[in-house]
Enzyme design. Structure first.
Site, short mmCIF file in Angstrom:
data_model
loop_
_atom_site.label_atom_id
_atom_site.label_comp_id
_atom_site.label_asym_id
_atom_site.label_seq_id
_atom_site.Cartn_x
_atom_site.Cartn_y
_atom_site.Cartn_z
CG MET B 1 -2.11 0.76 1.36
SD MET B 1 -2.96 -0.23 2.81
CE MET B 1 -1.93 -1.68 2.94
N PRO B 2 1.97 1.14 -0.60
CG PRO B 2 4.24 0.55 -0.83
CD PRO B 2 2.69 -0.01 -0.90
CE1 TYR B 3 0.98 9.38 -3.77
CE2 TYR B 3 2.41 10.36 -2.04
CZ TYR B 3 1.62 10.60 -3.44
OH TYR B 3 1.63 11.87 -4.04
#
Lengths: 67, 67, 67, 67, 67, 67
Positions: B1-3
């Site tokens: 779920m990285p940004y």
């Protein structure tokens, strides 16, 4: 090694003014915190007044250009 | 779920190169940290060289285009 | 001269893994876009799962730790 | 005194819709956390679909406009 | 109405130094661009040296604390 | 596919309140702009009052805790 991001409304700031801002922020970080100017990065982003809100209203509307 | 937010100077990177960068960063986060590629978001922002400063100067000036 | 900000959930990524990520992203920007590694800055931010939402829910809740 | 940054793909959101979003987020922060609307700042950034990736692909490609 | 985000490595900057930085940046935006200090927001983020990379290495390692 | 970053001062917002904020922002983006909630990401960052400035002063000082 600081990274500074400055967001302002798009109001036609000249290249000279932006260069002065970059230079001033870099000096300030050196003078106040002893940060190395060579690795200080400053990024200015100019935002359309339709896309900037304060007090629940766009800047466009606050300036009376929106009505 | 990285940004992931990538800011680069606006130098005409092609759509293909940007797609390659997005794909590469997403793979890297999976390989190094085990992050799920399906929810990895990458946003590239291209910044005018007048608006990017390093070493107290704009990139425009460092490249000798500013005089 | 790119600036990369990577936000991930705080899940105990080790210093070694983070160093590997920083090195990998820097190489990628050199390989894909020809960016100078010496002035590439990467900042990783680790975010509490209570503070990260996707699909309208916190990650804490999605992982079933929130009930 | 919150600061909210909203990044969306550039899909022609109207000034009215953006004003509604700014107003809605400001109200939400007041209602949920008791934040003062007068000093709540909201900045919307619209990103080209070539520059936004999810699942390792650009949005352009996911939408089938890239082939 | 500018918004300024300053990221620095976490090196124990005192509250006084941070207040001085906030005040200095706010003055600079007023002096250079005529921005209203009352609505200028400055947010400082202090980042662990394990999480900050430059030249493909973490700051921890560059400072010789990582070996 | 929006990405929303909310910065607030660190004032002990509960996990429930933060979950409510995440859910509310996600709904708002769906209702106003038709954005898909499943890929809407919201990240909340809580900032120390010593590190947040408005009107040239830290929030600590404005609240009279700094003297």
């Amino acid at each position: 090694m600081p990274y500074v991001n400055i967001k302002i409304t798009k109001d036609g700031a000249s290249a000279e003014k932006k260069a002065e801002l970059i230079s001033g922020v870099t000096d300030l970080l050196r003078d106040v915190l002893g940060k190395n100017p060579q690795t200080t990065v400053v990024v200015i982003e100019e935002i359309d007044t339709h896309n900037w809100g304060i007090g629940g209203e766009t800047v466009t509307r606050r300036r009376g250009q929106g009505s």
